[in-house]
Scaffold this motif. Structure first.
Motif, PDB file in Angstrom:
ATOM      1  N   THR A  18       3.960  -2.373   2.642  1.00 41.41           N
ATOM      2  CA  THR A  18       4.387  -3.129   3.817  1.00 41.41           C
ATOM      3  C   THR A  18       5.850  -2.894   4.170  1.00 41.41           C
ATOM      4  O   THR A  18       6.353  -3.485   5.120  1.00 41.41           O
ATOM      5  N   ALA A  19       6.548  -2.027   3.427  1.00 41.06           N
ATOM      6  CA  ALA A  19       7.957  -1.751   3.726  1.00 41.06           C
ATOM      7  C   ALA A  19       8.096  -1.157   5.128  1.00 41.06           C
ATOM      8  O   ALA A  19       7.249  -0.385   5.582  1.00 41.06           O
ATOM      9  N   VAL A  20       9.178  -1.522   5.810  1.00 42.95           N
ATOM     10  CA  VAL A  20       9.429  -1.037   7.166  1.00 42.95           C
ATOM     11  C   VAL A  20       9.902   0.417   7.113  1.00 42.95           C
ATOM     12  O   VAL A  20      10.677   0.800   6.232  1.00 42.95           O
ATOM     13  N   TYR A  21       9.440   1.220   8.063  1.00 46.07           N
ATOM     14  CA  TYR A  21       9.867   2.618   8.131  1.00 46.07           C
ATOM     15  C   TYR A  21      11.387   2.712   8.252  1.00 46.07           C
ATOM     16  O   TYR A  21      11.993   2.073   9.109  1.00 46.07           O
ATOM     17  N   THR A  22      11.971   3.551   7.417  1.00 46.18           N
ATOM     18  CA  THR A  22      13.378   3.909   7.531  1.00 46.18           C
ATOM     19  C   THR A  22      13.496   5.101   8.487  1.00 46.18           C
ATOM     20  O   THR A  22      12.475   5.704   8.869  1.00 46.18           O
ATOM     21  N   PRO A  23      14.713   5.495   8.869  1.00 49.22           N
ATOM     22  CA  PRO A  23      14.849   6.714   9.687  1.00 49.22           C
ATOM     23  C   PRO A  23      14.215   7.931   9.026  1.00 49.22           C
ATOM     24  O   PRO A  23      13.629   8.780   9.703  1.00 49.22           O
ATOM     25  N   ALA A  24      14.326   8.034   7.691  1.00 48.00           N
ATOM     26  CA  ALA A  24      13.730   9.173   6.986  1.00 48.00           C
ATOM     27  C   ALA A  24      12.207   9.147   7.082  1.00 48.00           C
ATOM     28  O   ALA A  24      11.564  10.177   7.326  1.00 48.00           O
ATOM     29  N   SER A  63      -1.705   1.825  11.359  1.00 50.57           N
ATOM     30  CA  SER A  63      -0.697   0.807  11.081  1.00 50.57           C
ATOM     31  C   SER A  63      -1.178  -0.313  10.168  1.00 50.57           C
ATOM     32  O   SER A  63      -0.362  -0.921   9.468  1.00 50.57           O
ATOM     33  N   ILE A  64      -2.473  -0.600  10.142  1.00 50.65           N
ATOM     34  CA  ILE A  64      -2.950  -1.816   9.480  1.00 50.65           C
ATOM     35  C   ILE A  64      -2.598  -1.852   7.992  1.00 50.65           C
ATOM     36  O   ILE A  64      -2.372  -2.926   7.429  1.00 50.65           O
ATOM     37  N   LYS A  65      -2.502  -0.706   7.354  1.00 52.61           N
ATOM     38  CA  LYS A  65      -2.158  -0.700   5.928  1.00 52.61           C
ATOM     39  C   LYS A  65      -0.748  -1.230   5.670  1.00 52.61           C
ATOM     40  O   LYS A  65      -0.426  -1.646   4.566  1.00 52.61           O
ATOM     41  N   HIS A  66       0.099  -1.203   6.694  1.00 50.83           N
ATOM     42  CA  HIS A  66       1.478  -1.674   6.553  1.00 50.83           C
ATOM     43  C   HIS A  66       1.638  -3.160   6.886  1.00 50.83           C
ATOM     44  O   HIS A  66       2.720  -3.709   6.680  1.00 50.83           O
ATOM     45  N   TRP A  67       0.587  -3.807   7.410  1.00 48.51           N
ATOM     46  CA  TRP A  67       0.705  -5.211   7.791  1.00 48.51           C
ATOM     47  C   TRP A  67       0.760  -6.091   6.548  1.00 48.51           C
ATOM     48  O   TRP A  67       0.067  -5.837   5.558  1.00 48.51           O
ATOM     49  N   SER A  68       1.546  -7.146   6.611  1.00 47.78           N
ATOM     50  CA  SER A  68       1.639  -8.065   5.470  1.00 47.78           C
ATOM     51  C   SER A  68       0.334  -8.821   5.252  1.00 47.78           C
ATOM     52  O   SER A  68       0.037  -9.246   4.132  1.00 47.78           O
ATOM     53  N   SER A  69      -0.472  -8.988   6.311  1.00 45.06           N
ATOM     54  CA  SER A  69      -1.802  -9.586   6.204  1.00 45.06           C
ATOM     55  C   SER A  69      -2.703  -8.915   7.230  1.00 45.06           C
ATOM     56  O   SER A  69      -2.481  -9.062   8.438  1.00 45.06           O
ATOM     57  N   ARG A  70      -3.697  -8.196   6.755  1.00 38.50           N
ATOM     58  CA  ARG A  70      -4.613  -7.522   7.674  1.00 38.50           C
ATOM     59  C   ARG A  70      -5.433  -8.529   8.464  1.00 38.50           C
ATOM     60  O   ARG A  70      -5.668  -8.358   9.661  1.00 38.50           O
ATOM     61  N   GLU A  71      -5.855  -9.586   7.788  1.00 39.83           N
ATOM     62  CA  GLU A  71      -6.654 -10.617   8.458  1.00 39.83           C
ATOM     63  C   GLU A  71      -5.850 -11.306   9.558  1.00 39.83           C
ATOM     64  O   GLU A  71      -6.352 -11.507  10.672  1.00 39.83           O
ATOM     65  N   ALA A  72      -4.599 -11.670   9.248  1.00 41.02           N
ATOM     66  CA  ALA A  72      -3.760 -12.344  10.246  1.00 41.02           C
ATOM     67  C   ALA A  72      -3.453 -11.414  11.411  1.00 41.02           C
ATOM     68  O   ALA A  72      -3.455 -11.842  12.577  1.00 41.02           O
ATOM     69  N   GLY A  73      -3.193 -10.143  11.115  1.00 39.82           N
ATOM     70  CA  GLY A  73      -2.896  -9.191  12.177  1.00 39.82           C
ATOM     71  C   GLY A  73      -4.077  -8.990  13.112  1.00 39.82           C
ATOM     72  O   GLY A  73      -3.917  -8.967  14.337  1.00 39.82           O
ATOM     73  N   LEU A  74      -5.278  -8.864  12.561  1.00 41.56           N
ATOM     74  CA  LEU A  74      -6.456  -8.694  13.402  1.00 41.56           C
ATOM     75  C   LEU A  74      -6.745  -9.951  14.217  1.00 41.56           C
ATOM     76  O   LEU A  74      -7.156  -9.876  15.381  1.00 41.56           O
ATOM     77  N   ALA A  75      -6.526 -11.115  13.614  1.00 40.52           N
ATOM     78  CA  ALA A  75      -6.713 -12.363  14.360  1.00 40.52           C
ATOM     79  C   ALA A  75      -5.756 -12.434  15.544  1.00 40.52           C
ATOM     80  O   ALA A  75      -6.128 -12.887  16.636  1.00 40.52           O
ATOM     81  N   GLU A  76      -4.528 -11.976  15.336  1.00 40.11           N
ATOM     82  CA  GLU A  76      -3.551 -11.954  16.428  1.00 40.11           C
ATOM     83  C   GLU A  76      -3.953 -10.951  17.512  1.00 40.11           C
ATOM     84  O   GLU A  76      -3.808 -11.228  18.714  1.00 40.11           O
ATOM     85  N   CYS A  77      -4.449  -9.789  17.096  1.00 43.04           N
ATOM     86  CA  CYS A  77      -4.912  -8.808  18.078  1.00 43.04           C
ATOM     87  C   CYS A  77      -6.023  -9.388  18.949  1.00 43.04           C
ATOM     88  O   CYS A  77      -6.039  -9.204  20.177  1.00 43.04           O
ATOM     89  N   MET A  78      -6.942 -10.095  18.310  1.00 40.98           N
ATOM     90  CA  MET A  78      -8.035 -10.705  19.056  1.00 40.98           C
ATOM     91  C   MET A  78      -7.540 -11.841  19.951  1.00 40.98           C
ATOM     92  O   MET A  78      -8.043 -12.034  21.060  1.00 40.98           O
ATOM     93  N   SER A 131      -4.696   1.728   1.529  1.00 42.18           N
ATOM     94  CA  SER A 131      -5.163   1.403   2.870  1.00 42.18           C
ATOM     95  C   SER A 131      -6.508   0.681   2.769  1.00 42.18           C
ATOM     96  O   SER A 131      -6.782  -0.011   1.787  1.00 42.18           O
ATOM     97  N   ILE A 132      -7.371   0.839   3.754  1.00 44.35           N
ATOM     98  CA  ILE A 132      -8.686   0.207   3.758  1.00 44.35           C
ATOM     99  C   ILE A 132      -9.767   1.269   3.622  1.00 44.35           C
ATOM    100  O   ILE A 132      -9.610   2.393   4.098  1.00 44.35           O
ATOM    101  N   GLY A 133     -10.847   0.913   2.970  1.00 45.27           N
ATOM    102  CA  GLY A 133     -12.014   1.771   2.890  1.00 45.27           C
ATOM    103  C   GLY A 133     -13.072   1.314   3.882  1.00 45.27           C
ATOM    104  O   GLY A 133     -12.886   0.339   4.624  1.00 45.27           O
ATOM    105  N   LEU A 134     -14.182   2.009   3.896  1.00 40.69           N
ATOM    106  CA  LEU A 134     -15.236   1.687   4.850  1.00 40.69           C
ATOM    107  C   LEU A 134     -15.761   0.272   4.644  1.00 40.69           C
ATOM    108  O   LEU A 134     -15.972  -0.469   5.621  1.00 40.69           O
ATOM    109  N   GLU A 135     -15.976  -0.142   3.408  1.00 41.92           N
ATOM    110  CA  GLU A 135     -16.478  -1.498   3.157  1.00 41.92           C
ATOM    111  C   GLU A 135     -15.443  -2.549   3.521  1.00 41.92           C
ATOM    112  O   GLU A 135     -15.784  -3.625   4.024  1.00 41.92           O
ATOM    113  N   ASP A 136     -14.158  -2.258   3.274  1.00 46.09           N
ATOM    114  CA  ASP A 136     -13.097  -3.174   3.696  1.00 46.09           C
ATOM    115  C   ASP A 136     -13.122  -3.342   5.212  1.00 46.09           C
ATOM    116  O   ASP A 136     -12.998  -4.457   5.738  1.00 46.09           O
ATOM    117  N   ALA A 137     -13.265  -2.223   5.920  1.00 44.78           N
ATOM    118  CA  ALA A 137     -13.290  -2.260   7.382  1.00 44.78           C
ATOM    119  C   ALA A 137     -14.475  -3.079   7.887  1.00 44.78           C
ATOM    120  O   ALA A 137     -14.355  -3.849   8.849  1.00 44.78           O
TER     121      ALA A 137
END
Length: 232
Positions: A10-16, A122-137, A189-195
């Motif tokens: 979940t670390a934020v991308y640096t310039p590198a 991007s979803i692998k970098h989210w602090s909560s995949r469930e919360a992020g998807l709920a927000e998208c919806m 990241s997520i696998g097929l069953e996770d998805a």
């Protein structure tokens, strides 16, 4: 050098990280863009407003904007270096494509703001995949398309190997990058069953959870249940 691993993921991308993804990894991911043509663009109305969550350096934002000149796109990312890179890349598109810093798990938009929501890698970098998807919806309008893609934790060795061969790096580093991809990227990241489990929690119609053929990537697609808001 090989792609530096994230610790934590979940670390934020640096310039590198921003530069390495754009220069090395992005060319390998870009061939998967056909899923946008198949599962996202056909479901958007004219003059649609799109949210690109985790837009990074705007590789896929750029692709979407080029396919439909009527679309209005907001790209969202936690990384300021990525926002800077994306803004520079898309400067000729004017006000119809904008970028801002934001967190997928706490979207600063009203309910039902967007005609379509996409998140590419991007979803692998989210602090909560469930919360992020709920927000998208939450910010997606009824009948609007949702498309989520990311590295497939359950990918085959052959697909991962073919993917790494498209990295823009010397051949002698492929073995190192393959190990890093399996362990640090796809491995967290997520696998097929996770998805499938994540998709089952969403109120989608025409739901499609699948591996992207020939790529170590998995996708969740569908449209938010309900009638379009433009209908009486």
């Amino acid at each position: 050098m090989p792609m530096a691993p994230f610790d934590p993921i979940t670390a934020v991308y640096t310039p590198a990280h921003a530069w390495m993804y754009e220069a090395i990894v992005a060319p390998a991911v870009y061939p998967s863009r056909h899923v946008i043509d198949e599962h996202f663009l056909p479901h958007l109305p004219q003059n649609a407003h799109i949210l690109d969550v985790g837009s990074g350096g705007a590789l896929f934002t750029n692709y979407i904007a080029d396919q439909r000149s009527d679309l209005h796109i907001i790209g969202l990312d936690l990384s300021r270096p990525q926002i800077k890179r994306a803004t520079k890349r898309m400067r000729r598109y004017g006000e119809r494509v904008r970028f801002q810093v934001g967190d997928a798990t706490r979207l600063d938009f009203a309910d039902q703001t967007f005609d379509g929501v996409i998140s590419y890698g991007s979803i692998k970098h989210w602090s909560s995949r469930e919360a992020g998807l709920a927000e998208c919806m939450r910010v997606l309008k009824p009948a609007g398309p949702l498309l989520i893609t990311d590295a497939d934790r359950s990918t085959s060795f052959d697909d991962a190997k073919k993917f790494i061969e498209n990295y823009k790096m010397p051949r002698f580093l492929r073995g190192i990058n393959l190990a890093i991809f399996h362990t640090w990227i796809a491995g967290r990241s997520i696998g097929l069953e996770d998805a499938r489990d994540l998709a089952n929690r969403l109120d989608l119609v025409d739901e499609n959870v699948a591996r992207i053929t020939g790529m170590p990537l998995v996708m969740i697609s569908g449209r938010k249940a309900g009638r379009p808001t433009s209908e009486p």
